[in-house]
Scaffold this active site. Structure first.
Site, PDB file in Angstrom:
ATOM      1  CB  SER A  41      10.701 -11.647 -10.109  1.00  0.00           C
ATOM      2  OG  SER A  41      11.840 -11.630 -10.001  1.00  0.00           O
ATOM      3  CG  HIS A 144      12.014 -17.619  -9.234  1.00  0.00           C
ATOM      4  ND1 HIS A 144      13.185 -16.840  -9.108  1.00  0.00           N
ATOM      5  CD2 HIS A 144      11.407 -16.704 -10.010  1.00  0.00           C
ATOM      6  CE1 HIS A 144      13.561 -16.054  -9.536  1.00  0.00           C
ATOM      7  NE2 HIS A 144      12.319 -15.737 -10.438  1.00  0.00           N
ATOM      8  CD  GLU A 156      17.248 -15.181  -6.930  1.00  0.00           C
ATOM      9  OE1 GLU A 156      18.536 -14.989  -6.552  1.00  0.00           O
ATOM     10  OE2 GLU A 156      16.591 -14.888  -7.829  1.00  0.00           O
ATOM     11  CD  GLU A 196      16.949 -18.030 -10.234  1.00  0.00           C
ATOM     12  OE1 GLU A 196      17.722 -18.221  -9.422  1.00  0.00           O
ATOM     13  OE2 GLU A 196      16.544 -17.203 -10.612  1.00  0.00           O
ATOM     14  CG  ASP A 229      16.402 -11.470  -5.420  1.00  0.00           C
ATOM     15  OD1 ASP A 229      16.094 -10.253  -4.901  1.00  0.00           O
ATOM     16  OD2 ASP A 229      16.375 -11.665  -6.688  1.00  0.00           O
ATOM     17  CD  GLU A 272      19.265  -9.796  -6.672  1.00  0.00           C
ATOM     18  OE1 GLU A 272      19.956 -10.563  -6.254  1.00  0.00           O
ATOM     19  OE2 GLU A 272      18.446  -9.902  -7.548  1.00  0.00           O
ATOM     20  CG  ASP A 303      17.339  -7.779 -10.219  1.00  0.00           C
ATOM     21  OD1 ASP A 303      17.467  -7.282 -11.340  1.00  0.00           O
ATOM     22  OD2 ASP A 303      16.951  -8.794 -10.138  1.00  0.00           O
ATOM     23  CE  LYS A 328      18.330 -10.802 -12.919  1.00  0.00           C
ATOM     24  NZ  LYS A 328      16.896 -10.274 -12.202  1.00  0.00           N
ATOM     25  CB  SER A 355      22.220 -11.872 -12.291  1.00  0.00           C
ATOM     26  OG  SER A 355      21.090 -12.787 -12.442  1.00  0.00           O
ATOM     27  CG  HIS A 356      20.690 -16.999 -13.529  1.00  0.00           C
ATOM     28  ND1 HIS A 356      20.143 -18.311 -13.168  1.00  0.00           N
ATOM     29  CD2 HIS A 356      20.492 -16.309 -12.392  1.00  0.00           C
ATOM     30  CE1 HIS A 356      19.579 -18.326 -12.033  1.00  0.00           C
ATOM     31  NE2 HIS A 356      19.868 -16.971 -11.556  1.00  0.00           N
ATOM     32  NE  ARG A 357      15.907 -11.680 -15.929  1.00  0.00           N
ATOM     33  CZ  ARG A 357      14.931 -10.628 -15.911  1.00  0.00           C
ATOM     34  NH1 ARG A 357      15.462  -9.928 -16.780  1.00  0.00           N
ATOM     35  NH2 ARG A 357      14.138 -10.362 -15.023  1.00  0.00           N
ATOM     36  CB  SER A 358      13.685 -17.405 -13.092  1.00  0.00           C
ATOM     37  OG  SER A 358      12.872 -16.511 -13.378  1.00  0.00           O
ATOM     38  CE  LYS A 379      20.863 -13.284  -9.131  1.00  0.00           C
ATOM     39  NZ  LYS A 379      19.457 -12.912  -8.192  1.00  0.00           N
TER      40      LYS A 379
HETATM   41  C1  PEP Z   1      16.060 -12.213 -10.135  1.00  0.00           C
HETATM   42  O1  PEP Z   1      15.166 -11.424  -9.545  1.00  0.00           O
HETATM   43  O2  PEP Z   1      17.268 -11.805  -9.793  1.00  0.00           O
HETATM   44  C2  PEP Z   1      15.757 -13.264 -10.920  1.00  0.00           C
HETATM   45  C3  PEP Z   1      16.886 -13.989 -11.481  1.00  0.00           C
HETATM   46  O3  PEP Z   1      14.466 -13.671 -11.369  1.00  0.00           O
HETATM   47  P1  PEP Z   1      13.854 -13.249 -12.699  1.00  0.00           P
HETATM   48  O4  PEP Z   1      14.671 -13.719 -13.555  1.00  0.00           O
HETATM   49  O5  PEP Z   1      12.710 -14.123 -12.494  1.00  0.00           O
HETATM   50  O6  PEP Z   1      13.637 -11.735 -12.763  1.00  0.00           O
HETATM   51 MG    MG Z   2      16.675 -10.163  -8.145  1.00  0.00          MG
END
Ligand code: PEP
Ligand code: MG
Length: 407
Positions: A41, A144, A156, A196, A229, A272, A303, A328, A355-358, A379
């Site tokens: 996303s 996701h 999320e 995730e 989220d 979020e 985000d 990110k 934050s991580h990514r999916s 996250k």
């Molecule tokens: C998010 O939207 O916060 C997320 C972690 O998703 P994506 O990595 O798919 O953008």
């Molecule tokens: Mg997000």
């Protein structure tokens, strides 16, 4: 002052099985590595990654330009990458290429100086280091989850232990998962997982995920908050201002009413991406409403709206469109720009969640980043998945190393 003598890259698979890059650089006899995650996303305004094959070609080009150059700190190295790329969104070199190199370089500095990575990152930051709260996404929805599983509309449903101690928090998340499993079984929900590692719950009512988490909280021994989220940019249909998910649809006022209702009912800590990335006026209206009702302790987190971009964070903060931000590294493409974006958000009094990514790899860089810049949250998904667990475990490793130093 490290000189980079060689860089090589390989194509690996991320946790979704998609191609991404892993890069290694060499300086004297020191070698460091980094790999890059990818989002599904994704925000429209994120820096642009290159196709993995192209990213590897770009690596050679960058190495030719870097030959014999000295870089004293991360910023000097990143500025060299920015200049060579010459675009505002890294479209020439690719934000994945530049980030992999930038992380490798930060690790190289740490090894050369014989200090931990988080300390190198802290040196770049205006903030003191501290442990973040864990934001664990235990029910996955939206993009996701396989569409055929009829996932919930919000992407999320996050469980956030109140403790800052990473060890205690991770234990709390694992014990919450055990209780959650029993609640899901009692509701006849099967064990399916999203990108995730969170459970899949089917339905169209966005509140259902929170209802299940709340039922779990009643039998869970420990203090946890919840967040969501909504990832509303992926719900926005672009037509008549309607956000759509399967047969349901909401305009921004209806969504705002849902948010206010669930925030109160479940005592939410954070929401979020409540609205589309290009609908800043909807964010501003929501924030105004929260202030009027004296509910402004809710974290309204940008985000896709802010994409770890200092300029977009500044605009959003001055417009009062949010009060917290997701950070990110691959949305921006270098370590120093990522840290600058987080610092700026803090200057505006915003909360910061790294934050991580999916689509993830086993690289645990974001744990050092979150601790090093004193983020309020990390996250990193469900710890049932190895590529997520390594991030939480790295925080615990940092804590243990600090304790050993004190002894
Ligand atoms: C998010 O939207 O916060 C997320 C972690 O998703 P994506 O990595 O798919 O953008
Ligand atoms: Mg997000």
């Amino acid at each position: 002052m490290p000189k980079i003598s060689a860089a090589k890259g390989v194509i690996i698979n991320d946790s979704r099985g998609e191609k991404t890059i892993e890069v290694a650089i060499l300086s004297g006899d020191i070698e460091t590595k980094a790999s890059v995650p990818s989002g599904k996303s994704r925000g429209k305004h994120e820096a642009k990654p290159a196709e993995p094959e192209k990213a590897l070609q770009n690596l050679d080009k960058i190495m030719r330009a870097a030959a014999l150059k000295d870089f004293r700190n991360i910023r000097e190295f990143d500025d060299f990458l920015l200049e060579l790329d010459g675009t505002p969104d890294k479209r020439n070199l690719g934000a994945n290429t530049t980030l992999a190199l930038s992380v490798c370089f930060a690790r190289l500095l740490a090894k050369e100086k014989n200090i931990p990575l988080y300390e190198i990152l802290n040196n770049e930051s205006a903030s003191a280091s501290s442990f973040p709260r864990l934001f664990a996404n235990l029910i996955n929805g939206g993009l996701h989850v396989d569409h055929d599983l009829n996932p919930l509309p919000f992407q999320e449903y996050l469980v956030i232990p109140q403790a800052h101690d990473p060890d205690e928090s991770l234990r709390s998340v694992f014990s919450f998962i055990e209780s959650l499993k029993s609640i899901l079984v009692s509701r006849g929900a099967g064990e399916r997982f999203g990108d995730e590692g969170g459970f899949v719950v089917s339905g169209v009512n966005p509140e259902l995920g929170l209802e299940i988490l709340d039922e779990t909280r009643r039998i869970h021994d420990g203090n946890v908050d919840f967040g969501i989220d909504a990832a509303a940019s992926s719900l926005y249909s672009g037509k008549d201002g309607i956000y759509k998910w399967r047969e349901s649809g909401w305009n921004n006022e209806e969504l705002a009413r849902i948010y206010k209702w669930i925030a109160k009912r479940y005592g939410l800590l954070s929401i979020e991406d409540p609205f589309d990335e290009d609908k800043e006026e909807e964010w501003i209206g929501f924030m105004r409403d929260l202030r009027d009702k004296e509910e402004s302790d809710l974290w309204v987190v940008g985000d896709d709206l802010t994409v770890t971009n200092a300029e977009r964070i500044k605009n959003a903060a001055e417009a009062n469109a949010a009060n917290a931000v997701i950070i990110k590294p691959n949305q921006r493409g270098t370590v120093s720009e990522t840290i600058r974006a987080a610092d700026l958000a803090k200057q505006f009094g915003w909360k910061v969640i790294v934050s991580h990514r999916s689509g993830e790899t086993e690289d645990d860089f974001i744990a050092d980043l979150a601790y090093g810049i004193g983020a309020d949250g990390l996250k990193a998904g469900s710890p049932l998945r190895g590529e997520r667990l390594v991030k939480y475990k790295r925080l615990i490793e940092i804590k243990k190393s600090l304790e050993n130093k004190e002894q």
